[in-house]
Design a protein around this motif. Structure first.
Motif, PDB file in Angstrom:
ATOM      1  N   VAL A   1     -17.042 -23.201  86.058  1.00 49.93           N
ATOM      2  CA  VAL A   1     -18.482 -23.384  86.213  1.00 49.93           C
ATOM      3  C   VAL A   1     -19.197 -22.118  85.757  1.00 49.93           C
ATOM      4  CG1 VAL A   1     -20.328 -23.861  87.848  1.00 49.93           C
ATOM      5  CG2 VAL A   1     -18.097 -24.948  88.140  1.00 49.93           C
ATOM      6  N   GLN A   2     -20.087 -22.295  84.779  1.00 46.98           N
ATOM      7  CA  GLN A   2     -20.931 -21.188  84.339  1.00 46.98           C
ATOM      8  C   GLN A   2     -22.243 -21.314  85.108  1.00 46.98           C
ATOM      9  OE1 GLN A   2     -21.177 -20.721  79.999  1.00 46.98           O
ATOM     10  NE2 GLN A   2     -19.571 -22.281  79.856  1.00 46.98           N
ATOM     11  N   ALA A   3     -22.340 -20.574  86.160  1.00 47.56           N
ATOM     12  CA  ALA A   3     -23.534 -20.659  87.010  1.00 47.56           C
ATOM     13  C   ALA A   3     -24.141 -19.270  87.183  1.00 47.56           C
ATOM     14  CB  ALA A   3     -23.160 -21.232  88.373  1.00 47.56           C
ATOM     15  N   LYS A   4     -25.426 -19.266  87.422  1.00 47.65           N
ATOM     16  CA  LYS A   4     -26.088 -17.990  87.684  1.00 47.65           C
ATOM     17  C   LYS A   4     -25.573 -17.425  88.995  1.00 47.65           C
ATOM     18  CE  LYS A   4     -30.142 -18.987  84.982  1.00 47.65           C
ATOM     19  NZ  LYS A   4     -31.554 -19.241  84.916  1.00 47.65           N
ATOM     20  N   GLU A   5     -25.739 -16.154  89.151  1.00 56.64           N
ATOM     21  CA  GLU A   5     -25.249 -15.465  90.337  1.00 56.64           C
ATOM     22  C   GLU A   5     -25.718 -16.147  91.622  1.00 56.64           C
ATOM     23  OE1 GLU A   5     -25.569 -10.976  91.998  1.00 56.64           O
ATOM     24  OE2 GLU A   5     -25.464 -11.231  89.822  1.00 56.64           O
ATOM     25  N   GLY A   6     -24.799 -16.308  92.539  1.00 59.90           N
ATOM     26  CA  GLY A   6     -25.121 -16.915  93.819  1.00 59.90           C
ATOM     27  C   GLY A   6     -24.855 -18.407  93.901  1.00 59.90           C
ATOM     28  N   GLN A   7     -24.651 -19.054  92.751  1.00 59.82           N
ATOM     29  CA  GLN A   7     -24.343 -20.480  92.743  1.00 59.82           C
ATOM     30  C   GLN A   7     -22.827 -20.654  92.742  1.00 59.82           C
ATOM     31  OE1 GLN A   7     -26.557 -21.375  89.122  1.00 59.82           O
ATOM     32  NE2 GLN A   7     -27.810 -22.793  90.315  1.00 59.82           N
ATOM     33  N   ILE A   8     -22.293 -21.180  93.814  1.00 58.93           N
ATOM     34  CA  ILE A   8     -20.839 -21.355  93.926  1.00 58.93           C
ATOM     35  C   ILE A   8     -20.549 -22.827  94.204  1.00 58.93           C
ATOM     36  CG2 ILE A   8     -18.780 -20.754  95.249  1.00 58.93           C
ATOM     37  CD1 ILE A   8     -20.129 -18.054  95.841  1.00 58.93           C
ATOM     38  N   ILE A   9     -19.595 -23.362  93.477  1.00 63.12           N
ATOM     39  CA  ILE A   9     -19.165 -24.739  93.687  1.00 63.12           C
ATOM     40  C   ILE A   9     -17.716 -24.699  94.169  1.00 63.12           C
ATOM     41  CG2 ILE A   9     -18.673 -26.939  92.565  1.00 63.12           C
ATOM     42  CD1 ILE A   9     -20.965 -26.376  90.668  1.00 63.12           C
ATOM     43  N   GLU A  10     -17.457 -25.389  95.260  1.00 58.83           N
ATOM     44  CA  GLU A  10     -16.102 -25.419  95.809  1.00 58.83           C
ATOM     45  C   GLU A  10     -15.692 -26.857  96.082  1.00 58.83           C
ATOM     46  OE1 GLU A  10     -16.043 -22.958  99.270  1.00 58.83           O
ATOM     47  OE2 GLU A  10     -16.356 -21.125  98.145  1.00 58.83           O
ATOM     48  N   PHE A  11     -14.397 -27.114  95.999  1.00 62.71           N
ATOM     49  CA  PHE A  11     -13.833 -28.423  96.304  1.00 62.71           C
ATOM     50  C   PHE A  11     -12.688 -28.234  97.276  1.00 62.71           C
ATOM     51  CE2 PHE A  11     -15.709 -28.731  92.108  1.00 62.71           C
ATOM     52  CZ  PHE A  11     -16.406 -29.922  92.177  1.00 62.71           C
ATOM     53  N   SER A  12     -12.526 -29.167  98.176  1.00 66.93           N
ATOM     54  CA  SER A  12     -11.432 -29.067  99.143  1.00 66.93           C
ATOM     55  C   SER A  12     -10.407 -30.168  98.875  1.00 66.93           C
ATOM     56  CB  SER A  12     -11.955 -29.149 100.572  1.00 66.93           C
ATOM     57  OG  SER A  12     -12.640 -30.375 100.761  1.00 66.93           O
ATOM     58  N   HIS A  13      -9.843 -30.135  97.699  1.00 64.67           N
ATOM     59  CA  HIS A  13      -8.806 -31.090  97.308  1.00 64.67           C
ATOM     60  C   HIS A  13      -7.648 -30.281  96.730  1.00 64.67           C
ATOM     61  CE1 HIS A  13      -6.693 -34.246  95.137  1.00 64.67           C
ATOM     62  NE2 HIS A  13      -7.390 -35.120  95.849  1.00 64.67           N
TER      63      HIS A  13
END
Length: 129
Positions: free
Chosen positions: A39-51
């Motif tokens: 994920v190319q996201a701006k600082e502070g944007q975090i994507i997480e998955f629990s799989h």
């Protein structure tokens, strides 16, 4: 044991599209598949998955598709994937895609055997070097 396949997805500020693409893969997920997203996201944007079969990595913002894919391929190799399938957040998988495992033998054959295999399953390669 089947060969591990890393399905590589890249995304830049398209969280909804990424979630939809991953959801489509999860519907047909095979035990030997791993979903590897960058994920190319701006600082502070975090994507997480629990799989257990999803690995998500933060990439530098606006790093470019080639950088992202190369980085994720290295990560897939580090996770033990023998094959990678390059995809994107805009691609939705359907039921027929679960047959990807059937294509793996052609990548383990000699050139002549591979061509015969492609002919057998109705695929063609153009501009092959």
């Amino acid at each position: 044991m089947e060969n591990k396949i890393g399905i590589i997805l890249t995304s830049i500020e398209k969280d909804k599209a990424l979630f939809e693409s991953i959801a489509s893969i999860l519907k047909i997920l095979q035990p030997n598949w791993m979903i590897i997203c960058g994920v190319q996201a701006k600082e502070g944007q975090i994507i997480e998955f629990s799989h257990p079969q999803i690995y998500c990595y933060q990439l530098p913002y606006n790093c470019g598709i080639s950088y992202a894919r190369n980085d994720l391929i290295e990560k897939a190799i580090g996770l033990g994937c023998e094959f990678t399938l390059l995809s994107a957040d805009s691609i939705l998988f359907n039921e027929s895609m679960k047959d990807i495992n059937n294509l793996l033998p052609c990548f383990q054959k000699s050139d002549r055997e591979a061509w015969d295999f492609y002919d057998l399953i109705g695929l063609s390669l153009s501009n092959r070097i």
